[in-house]
Design an enzyme around this catalytic site. Structure first.
Site, PDB file in Angstrom:
ATOM      1  CG  HIS A 323      -8.119  -8.818   2.157  1.00  0.00           C
ATOM      2  ND1 HIS A 323      -8.161  -9.234   3.217  1.00  0.00           N
ATOM      3  CD2 HIS A 323      -8.465  -7.460   2.176  1.00  0.00           C
ATOM      4  CE1 HIS A 323      -8.584  -8.489   4.051  1.00  0.00           C
ATOM      5  NE2 HIS A 323      -8.808  -7.287   3.442  1.00  0.00           N
ATOM      6  CB  CYS A 342      -9.534  -3.656   2.148  1.00  0.00           C
ATOM      7  SG  CYS A 342      -8.106  -2.536   1.587  1.00  0.00           S
TER       8      CYS A 342
END
Length: 424
Positions: A323, A342
């Site tokens: 992201h 992440c």
């Protein structure tokens, strides 16, 4: 980050590894003789003796389109292992016993040690002399060393650079051998187009037809929230995504923050929902307990969203994804191990466009317009792209360039390679 500070005796012992024992056994005179054998060896003739103090050798460190996950890279590592076996057999390289920061203009006997150290590893030409003065030629060699170790190439021997210099040749040889096994396991056919996240390097390669099309800096997991090794396929890009906080972040981060600042959720546009989808006001929650863990924390799209403009989805059992981030300044850091597992992507728009090349209707203008609108938009990828999260802490490229990274998760099995735990 590279500023000099005192290193503990334990840190120095760990950084020196097997080299100290080897030197103690061989004796100082024998070690010096072995070093000279390396410097005079005809086998080093293929190493780049052309030296440019202006820094062209530094720029060449990353100037390759060969993917890390390739048979070509494995071949180069095999050659590097041969080089390092010869270095180890000849006694390794000398320890740099600096007691202050070394940089251009400094005069100290440790500068001689640095010069010899960089000659043995091929960063400085063997005819560079034995001066105790830190000159511009040594500056260029040190920057090359720093660049191939993933550091900021500032030409200063600070605490972290010193620790990396003093990792022994036997330990570096073992690191190459360990990573050759990993590379061989991943050097087959991975797809015509694929994305590779190298965790210890905190970097990303987008590969097309066996050549690197794009490189991106990444931010990966902290040591206590590690990014997992995985293989999957990217199936979706979401522009202006909602962010749903995982339970680990709710428990470890958000609840403590709410106890300190009851306005935190409202200010960050994070809303709470129960199991039936009903919105729950923050003031209705008892933040002195962990009852909030049973609620869903969803952040609205926007500039302060934890994923900012983009989320890249792929199925995996770890519930991780790639992201964007509103904290762009983190990409300027040397140690980019800041996430909860992440992977944050620098210049994510370029990677997004590359992923959407085979998906009709998406070009740069359309992408920018949707992001500007702030509307949550899910885009299925027409041709799914393989993605690999790997752990490669040492590899080699053309021109006998050997690259090393901090063994941040201590997976290489030698404490001296986890430099961040001893040097920072």
């Amino acid at each position: 980050m590279n500023g000099f500070k005192s290193t503990t005796r334990r840190g120095f012992l760990r950084a020196s590894g097997a080299a100290g024992a080897l030197a103690a056994t061989a004796g100082a005179a024998a070690a010096q003789s072995s070093i000279m054998e390396i410097l005079q060896s005809s086998e080093r003739g293929n190493w780049d003796d052309q030296f440019d103090a202006a820094g062209t050798r530094v720029s060449r460190v990353a100037n390759t389109r060969v993917p890390i996950l390739s048979q070509e890279t494995a071949f180069h590592v095999e050659g590097a292992i041969g080089d390092y076996q010869r270095i180890v057999a000849a006694g390794g390289w000398p320890r740099v016993n600096a007691t202050k920061a070394l940089k251009v203009g400094v005069q100290d006997n440790s500068v001689r040690e640095l010069r010899r150290r960089l000659i043995v590893s091929g960063d400085l030409p063997r005819n560079a002399g034995d001066s105790a003065t830190f000159d511009t030629f040594l500056d260029g060699a040190l920057k090359r060393f720093q660049a191939r170790h993933g550091m900021t190439a500032d030409g200063v021997v600070g605490n972290y650079t010193l620790a990396a210099l003093n990792v022994s040749a036997p330990v570096r040889l073992g690191q190459l051998e360990t990573n050759l096994v990993r590379l061989r396991s991943m050097s087959g056919y991975l797809g015509d187009r694929y994305v590779m996240v190298n965790i210890p390097a905190a970097s990303i390669e987008a590969v097309e037809n066996d050549r690197v099309a794009l490189r991106h800096k990444a931010i990966v997991g902290k040591t206590d929230r590690q990014t997992p090794i995985l293989s999957s396929r990217i199936h979706e890009v979401i522009l202006n995504p909602y962010w749903t906080a995982p339970k680990s972040i709710i428990r470890k981060d958000i609840i403590p923050l709410m106890r300190q600042d009851p306005t935190y959720l409202t200010r960050n546009k994070i809303r709470l929902f129960d199991g039936q989808g009903n919105e729950v006001p923050p003031e209705a929650v008892n933040w002195s307990t962990e009852e909030a863990v049973e609620l869903r924390f969803r952040q609205d799209p926007g500039l302060i969203n934890a994923m900012s403009s983009t989320k890249i989805n792929f199925h995996n059992p770890h519930a991780v994804y790639m992201h964007d981030t509103p904290q762009q300044s983190l990409f300027g850091k040397f140690m980019r191990f800041e996430s909860s597992g992440c992977v944050r992507v620098h210049n994510i728009q370029e990677l997004t466009l590359w992923l959407l090349e085979s998906t009709p209707g998406w070009d740069r203008r359309q992408l920018e317009q949707v992001v500007e609108s702030g509307v949550n938009t899910e885009i299925p990828i027409e041709v799914q792209v393989p993605v690999y999260f790997v752990y490669i802490s040492a590899w080699a490229s053309e021109d006998r360039l050997v690259h090393f990274r901090d063994d941040i998760y201590n997976r290489d099995g030698v404490d001296a390679l986890q430099l961040s735990s001893t040097a920072l």
